[in-house]
Design a protein around this motif. Structure first.
Motif, PDB file in Angstrom:
ATOM      1  N   PRO A   3      41.585  36.432  37.905  1.00 46.48           N
ATOM      2  CA  PRO A   3      41.099  37.448  36.968  1.00 46.48           C
ATOM      3  C   PRO A   3      42.129  38.544  36.768  1.00 46.48           C
ATOM      4  CG  PRO A   3      40.008  37.674  39.091  1.00 46.48           C
ATOM      5  CD  PRO A   3      40.811  36.402  39.148  1.00 46.48           C
ATOM      6  N   ASP A  15      36.007  36.025  30.762  1.00 43.30           N
ATOM      7  CA  ASP A  15      34.834  36.716  31.272  1.00 43.30           C
ATOM      8  C   ASP A  15      35.084  37.450  32.582  1.00 43.30           C
ATOM      9  OD1 ASP A  15      33.356  35.891  29.131  1.00 43.30           O
ATOM     10  OD2 ASP A  15      32.518  34.148  30.147  1.00 43.30           O
ATOM     11  N   LYS A  16      35.787  36.817  33.494  1.00 44.97           N
ATOM     12  CA  LYS A  16      35.905  37.350  34.845  1.00 44.97           C
ATOM     13  C   LYS A  16      37.030  38.378  34.916  1.00 44.97           C
ATOM     14  CE  LYS A  16      36.114  35.520  39.549  1.00 44.97           C
ATOM     15  NZ  LYS A  16      36.421  34.303  40.311  1.00 44.97           N
ATOM     16  N   ARG A  17      36.651  39.638  35.162  1.00 46.78           N
ATOM     17  CA  ARG A  17      37.624  40.728  35.211  1.00 46.78           C
ATOM     18  C   ARG A  17      37.808  41.196  36.648  1.00 46.78           C
ATOM     19  NH1 ARG A  17      38.138  42.460  29.838  1.00 46.78           N
ATOM     20  NH2 ARG A  17      37.362  40.738  28.565  1.00 46.78           N
ATOM     21  N   HIS A  18      38.913  41.884  36.887  1.00 45.61           N
ATOM     22  CA  HIS A  18      39.206  42.390  38.224  1.00 45.61           C
ATOM     23  C   HIS A  18      39.569  43.864  38.145  1.00 45.61           C
ATOM     24  CE1 HIS A  18      40.776  43.030  42.167  1.00 45.61           C
ATOM     25  NE2 HIS A  18      42.028  43.063  41.782  1.00 45.61           N
ATOM     26  N   SER A  50      33.226  45.578  36.668  1.00 46.83           N
ATOM     27  CA  SER A  50      33.611  44.164  36.755  1.00 46.83           C
ATOM     28  C   SER A  50      32.554  43.302  37.439  1.00 46.83           C
ATOM     29  CB  SER A  50      34.937  44.026  37.510  1.00 46.83           C
ATOM     30  OG  SER A  50      34.771  44.366  38.873  1.00 46.83           O
ATOM     31  N   GLU A  52      32.347  43.143  40.809  1.00 43.73           N
ATOM     32  CA  GLU A  52      32.839  42.807  42.144  1.00 43.73           C
ATOM     33  C   GLU A  52      32.111  43.571  43.234  1.00 43.73           C
ATOM     34  OE1 GLU A  52      37.469  42.083  41.787  1.00 43.73           O
ATOM     35  OE2 GLU A  52      36.763  43.517  40.270  1.00 43.73           O
ATOM     36  N   SER A  78      31.622  39.823  32.775  1.00 40.51           N
ATOM     37  CA  SER A  78      32.325  39.740  34.052  1.00 40.51           C
ATOM     38  C   SER A  78      31.352  39.735  35.226  1.00 40.51           C
ATOM     39  CB  SER A  78      33.299  40.910  34.185  1.00 40.51           C
ATOM     40  OG  SER A  78      34.030  40.841  35.394  1.00 40.51           O
ATOM     41  N   ALA A  81      29.845  36.382  35.520  1.00 39.58           N
ATOM     42  CA  ALA A  81      30.798  35.390  36.025  1.00 39.58           C
ATOM     43  C   ALA A  81      30.981  35.515  37.529  1.00 39.58           C
ATOM     44  CB  ALA A  81      32.133  35.540  35.300  1.00 39.58           C
ATOM     45  N   TRP A  82      31.160  36.730  38.018  1.00 30.37           N
ATOM     46  CA  TRP A  82      31.305  36.930  39.463  1.00 30.37           C
ATOM     47  C   TRP A  82      30.024  36.519  40.199  1.00 30.37           C
ATOM     48  CZ3 TRP A  82      35.615  37.622  42.118  1.00 30.37           C
ATOM     49  CH2 TRP A  82      36.732  38.206  41.511  1.00 30.37           C
ATOM     50  N   SER A  83      28.866  36.869  39.635  1.00 28.01           N
ATOM     51  CA  SER A  83      27.591  36.530  40.271  1.00 28.01           C
ATOM     52  C   SER A  83      27.393  35.017  40.340  1.00 28.01           C
ATOM     53  CB  SER A  83      26.433  37.172  39.513  1.00 28.01           C
ATOM     54  OG  SER A  83      26.524  38.586  39.545  1.00 28.01           O
ATOM     55  N   GLU A  85      29.692  32.733  40.429  1.00 26.48           N
ATOM     56  CA  GLU A  85      30.610  32.180  41.423  1.00 26.48           C
ATOM     57  C   GLU A  85      30.086  32.417  42.844  1.00 26.48           C
ATOM     58  OE1 GLU A  85      35.212  32.417  41.420  1.00 26.48           O
ATOM     59  OE2 GLU A  85      34.538  34.063  42.700  1.00 26.48           O
TER      60      GLU A  85
END
Length: 212
Positions: A3, A15-18, A50, A52, A78, A81-83, A85
């Motif tokens: 990301p 979608d996935k940001r950092h 994000s 995270e 984002s 997407a994190w959720s 994963e």
């Protein structure tokens, strides 16, 4: 795919940001949350960014339901997407929530957490945060803020002064807020200022509790 770094209002594909700061501050924040959050219930995270933090805290506090939210469509994507994963059952789907809006898409929460929003938003968002929290939280419930602030009795670090100038150059409505102004705003909505914790990198965590 790794990301890419991201800050609020960024556009771009994917979608996935950092947000790099999350890796630096999440464990220190979690240590304080362990003292301040209830043992069970729903935590509404306002301005989840994000996503995270939401994933990290949901894993750290499995008995709590985590409800992330944000007004930015890129952030919502984002978070989702994190959720996805992480695959944790105690993270709800992210809600579109603008702290300054008069109506929020949630009727109740047992705690509210807001990380790094107050200085990267207009002051109306902070006022709306307390107004919305007053509608959602019950007596004694915690409202927790994290971020850099200015305090009348404490010298402001040069790095925070530079950060404040940078924020205001990007948007005149942004900038570090005075703790005293935040406490006054909270009191007008029935919250008492309960505790202040100093955090790494010249940040603070502020605890407010809803009055009875």
């Amino acid at each position: 795919m790794t990301p890419r770094p991201w800050t609020p209002s960024d556009g771009g594909e994917g979608d996935k940001r950092h947000a790099p700061a999350t890796l630096r501050n999440r464990d220190a924040i979690a240590a304080v949350l362990g003292d301040w959050l209830p043992a069970s219930g729903t935590v509404l995270e306002v301005a989840s960014g994000s996503g995270e933090h939401a994933v990290h805290f949901a894993a750290a506090f499995p008995k709590l339901g985590w409800q992330p939210s944000d007004p930015d469509p890129a952030a919502l994507a984002s978070i989702a997407a994190w959720s996805a994963e992480a695959g944790l059952s105690n993270i709800a789907a992210p809600l579109h929530l603008d702290a300054s809006a008069p109506d929020w898409p949630l009727g109740h929460a047992d705690a509210l957490l807001c990380i790094n929003m107050v200085h990267i938003s207009p002051w109306a968002a902070t006022l709306g945060l307390f107004a919305g929290a007053a509608r959602l939280l019950g007596p004694g419930a915690p409202l927790i803020l994290y971020g850099p602030y200015i305090e009348a009795a404490v010298a402001t670090a040069d790095s925070n002064l530079a950060f404040d100038a940078s924020l205001r150059s990007r948007n005149p409505a942004w900038g570090l807020r005075e703790v005293e102004a935040v406490v006054d705003a909270a009191a007008r909505h029935g919250f008492r200022f309960t505790e202040r914790r100093t955090m790494p990198a010249n940040n603070l965590m502020l605890l407010f509790r809803k009055g009875g």
